[in-house]
Write an enzyme that holds these catalytic residues in place. Structure first.
Site, PDB file in Angstrom:
ATOM      1  N   HIS B 269     -15.774  -2.395   6.990  1.00  0.00           N
ATOM      2  CA  HIS B 269     -16.156  -1.246   7.823  1.00  0.00           C
ATOM      3  C   HIS B 269     -17.446  -0.602   7.291  1.00  0.00           C
ATOM      4  CE1 HIS B 269     -15.259   2.392  10.344  1.00  0.00           C
ATOM      5  NE2 HIS B 269     -15.934   2.993   9.374  1.00  0.00           N
ATOM      6  N   GLU B 270     -17.431  -0.248   6.013  1.00  0.00           N
ATOM      7  CA  GLU B 270     -18.631   0.386   5.438  1.00  0.00           C
ATOM      8  C   GLU B 270     -19.788  -0.616   5.421  1.00  0.00           C
ATOM      9  OE1 GLU B 270     -18.561   3.529   5.133  1.00  0.00           O
ATOM     10  OE2 GLU B 270     -16.376   3.715   5.286  1.00  0.00           O
ATOM     11  N   HIS B 273     -21.539  -0.250   8.659  1.00  0.00           N
ATOM     12  CA  HIS B 273     -22.450   0.910   8.661  1.00  0.00           C
ATOM     13  C   HIS B 273     -23.726   0.564   7.886  1.00  0.00           C
ATOM     14  CE1 HIS B 273     -20.015   3.973  10.549  1.00  0.00           C
ATOM     15  NE2 HIS B 273     -19.025   3.862   9.686  1.00  0.00           N
ATOM     16  N   GLU B 299     -20.396   4.015  14.522  1.00  0.00           N
ATOM     17  CA  GLU B 299     -18.998   3.604  14.460  1.00  0.00           C
ATOM     18  C   GLU B 299     -18.796   2.275  15.183  1.00  0.00           C
ATOM     19  OE1 GLU B 299     -17.817   5.625  12.378  1.00  0.00           O
ATOM     20  OE2 GLU B 299     -15.728   4.930  12.301  1.00  0.00           O
TER      21      GLU B 299
END
Lengths: 503, 503
Positions: B269-270, B273, B299
């Site tokens: 997830h990170e 980003h 997101e």
């Protein structure tokens, strides 16, 4: 404005300057310890912009006036008086030169550093010589601006240690020459040396993985008694100590699989620097005096933990025990005595930063003598390589095979740092005098034997660390030891130790 | 000044603001990842002073005038035009309120956060209610200052995603309600669920040491195709992504020995980003548009790597392989299928940040509905706990046993963040539409099968990442997918996936 208003304005300004300094320190720390490779450009922009803002604030008309007003008040309490004094020195340094000259110098320094890298790589002193000459010219001019009546080299020395002069250093290095040159000669001819060398080679050949070394360094952190909630360790190419304030200090260690002693003593050395900053009086936080008294005094604190304490036979046993816990296999056939000799291997070498405890001061002495000749005798820059090599021959008994391993080895001159080297050695002499005092004041030897540094650190905190920059070195030495600085303590320390091991 | 001079002045100012932002980001990063515990005070002073300087620079008369001058020029090229526009929004936000009101609000927010912590700990909503009411009052006033003609909640939404309105969200959440509520009910009654739950409990019970998890996360970094020379990973209590510019991005992961999936999906997830920031057009560096288009678009990029890609059956196999390499003992009796089910365990829970892929959007929907009632219907703050619980009962089929696990769980409102929550879910819907487009444009399924994300990341970079803030979300979605935003893609994605696993 009345006194209180002036002081409030002054400390608000200091807090602002603290914020800039904290940010810049952290950006550099991050660059050395964590940031990804390609972050260089973004970091350079940030430090240059924040540095510019901080410089503008320090040199603004408003600031200069504020400092002048405060200097006129004659009933400031000591803490305030010294804060103003220390800051005024900074302001003077930054404002004594016309801005164009500073800009020109910055450009010269940036170029000089790059040229130095190339000259060192290519063993080409001639390439660096014209830059070195210009850097020296600038330093002479700067020294005249700061104090037209003083000898320029004294003014430069005073930058790194308030009050330091050639008089002190001449006496100090005479003692070093008299003591260390014969000791070094004795070690070189000693029957013990081949044995110690063999132990060192045998231990280094075992290989010590980085993870294990990190664990050991964590144990040394505890053994040294550093506070976990105010101090942290990271990894960088070269060990250094950094920090924001007495509640936030960090240092780094570098790890080499073929040299366990390197990480151990780097950790204890930087841990000593850290301890000093951590123990400055917390009431001084965010003010100019909230840091070590000088480069010299700082070095005395790193060296006392690294050498006097941790290279002693009594305390070395505790390091041995921890190292054996972490590396049981490697330590199967290493005795306590082997390890002590391993940690005290001494051998003359060309490179200062690789030098052992005994020969280190000779490296520094040579640099002091060369710098003294540059500023006092106006020696020709082109003669420096020859002068350098002759001195290595004379004092260390070895002649550098080239300038890369000789006069070009240190980065300092390319940064315009002249007068900085002596602090590296002088601090070591302080530490011997402090050690001798502690031996009378507290159960110093017992503490080393027990492996508990609490009492020693308490003494150092109360007699040295807590003052920060409230006092200058000479005053701290006098108060802490009851005597003027006396280099014979250091001579006696070295004589005793090296005669015991190698005599 | 002519156009060129104005632009030069503008970009010099941006570089200065970049320096302040970089320093502050780094101080906070350091605080979350490395700094010792007691560093809090020094950090607070630095961020508040640098924040103040940066604010003063952004809102100075000179800056306001510069922006006005630039806005008058009608032949700016798109990049310059958008940079001015994006920055002008910032200036307006910061200057629309009188300074005294801002100061008062800052004080309120600091108090509110502390009170919220206590209220959450003590399960005492009444304690927090008066602060929440004042925060809402301020946000209403702020929205009116920004745009007197718009509905206040639309103005707040626009802060986190330029152009976002309740119209879009009403349609979006209607689709969510229609799709996810029955899917969640199906999962809850599914015969498969107890089996998946047992697998999860069996795997979590094995225990996964932090060192191993860190190794796995490093492997995932490579699998995701992140660049080592521009991106780094650290550890913090809660995972987050941070960075200075496209050449210096970092993210964190948190490790729990009893939950391997947590670290795996936090990393991916990170990493999503990070990938977005790393791939913004490098020509934009140090300017306002050199970052993700909005919270929502950000997101979408974290979720597409985390869910669409890494929770797919095809790609999950590659994660399984790496996890088995690092934890051979633990994975002895875990099959590929077990691991896939483990990574897709779904179960309604009270806490948003612990929610699975399917139920997450329901948590966000509830918050959207509640915030909408606050700003559109003027609901009484004291009624919020009851409203909250009823909605959890209605949509998730579970009723929070107390307000700590209910209306008090999120920190956002205590920070004055209203309109932020929807971005958490809306981005997920974007990612489904992007995935559907990629399936037509490139060999998406083949890439997952091979475990090589190069082609996928290239598509995302060229169609989304590179724009930074040059375009707003709606424009990016339109350009990238050839269509307006359409939430039915997300509905179809969830239906297919959850029917396949639990149907």
């Amino acid at each position: 404005m009345n006194k209180q208003e002036l002081l409030t304005k002054f400390y608000d300004l200091q807090k602002k300057l603290y914020a800039y300094a904290h940010a810049q320190t952290l950006v550099n720390w991050d660059g050395a310890t964590f940031a990804p490779e390609k972050s260089v450009e973004g970091r350079a922009i940030t430090t240059s912009i924040l540095g510019g803002e901080s410089h503008a604030l320090t040199t603004s008309e408003d600031t200069v006036k504020l400092v002048e007003e405060l200097q006129k008040i004659d009933d400031l309490e000591l803490k305030d008086k010294r804060n103003v004094e220390v800051f005024a020195r900074e302001v003077k340094k930054m404002t004594c030169l016309p801005m164009e000259e500073v800009m020109e110098y910055m450009k010269l320094r940036a170029e000089a550093e790059q040229v130095w890298v190339k000259a060192k790589t290519d063993n080409d002193f001639k390439l660096f010589a014209p830059y070195l000459e210009k850097l020296i010219e600038f330093q002479k001019k700067y020294a005249k601006y700061i104090n037209p009546d003083a000898k320029p080299y004294n003014t430069l020395l005073d930058d790194y240690q308030e009050g330091l002069t050639m008089d002190t250093l001449d006496k100090y290095f005479a003692e070093i020459e008299k003591t260390v040159v014969p000791l070094n000669a004795m070690v070189a001819k000693s029957d013990i040396l081949p044995k110690v060398k063999a132990i060192k080679e045998r231990i280094d050949a075992k290989g010590f993985d980085k993870e294990g070394q990190e664990k050991l360094v964590d144990k040394l952190f505890e053994l040294q008694g550093l506070p976990k909630d105010r101090c942290k360790i990271a990894v960088s190419e070269h060990p250094f100590t950094s920090g924001a304030n007495c509640n936030d200090i960090r240092y780094t260690v570098a790890y080499h699989e073929d040299n366990l002693a390197s990480a151990i003593y780097a950790a204890l050395h930087e841990g000593g620097h850290a301890m000093y900053e951590l123990n400055t009086n917390h009431d001084y936080i965010f003010t100019p005096i909230a840091t070590g008294a000088s480069m010299t005094m700082h070095e005395s604190q790193s060296r006392i933990y690294e050498n006097n304490i941790s290279r002693s036979e009594a305390f070395n046993k505790h390091i041995y025990k921890l190292a054996k816990e972490v590396f049981p296999t490697q330590f199967e056939d290493i005795s306590e005595e082997d390890f002590y000799l391993y940690c005290n291997y001494s051998s003359p070498s060309f490179i200062r930063i690789e030098a052992d405890e005994l020969t280190y001061s000779l490296h520094v002495m040579i640099r002091y003598q060369v710098e003294r000749m540059i500023f006092e005798d106006g020696v020709d820059v082109m003669d420096l390589p020859q002068i350098w090599n002759k001195k290595y021959e004379e004092y260390l008994g070895i002649c550098p095979p080239n300038d890369t391993q000789g006069v070009l080895q240190d980065v300092h001159w390319s940064f315009g740092l002249f007068g900085y080297f002596p602090t590296y050695s002088l601090g070591t002499a302080y530490s011997a005098q402090f050690e001798a005092t502690m031996k009378e004041a507290i159960d110093y030897d017992g503490a080393l034997e027990k492996g508990d540094l609490t009492e020693i650190t308490n003494w150092l905190r109360e007699n040295i660390h807590t003052y920060g920059k409230l006092l200058i070195d000479d005053e701290i030495v006098r108060k802490a030891t009851g005597k003027e600085f006396d280099p014979s303590y250091y001579a006696k320390y070295l004589e005793k130790k090296y005669t015991e091991i190698y005599g």
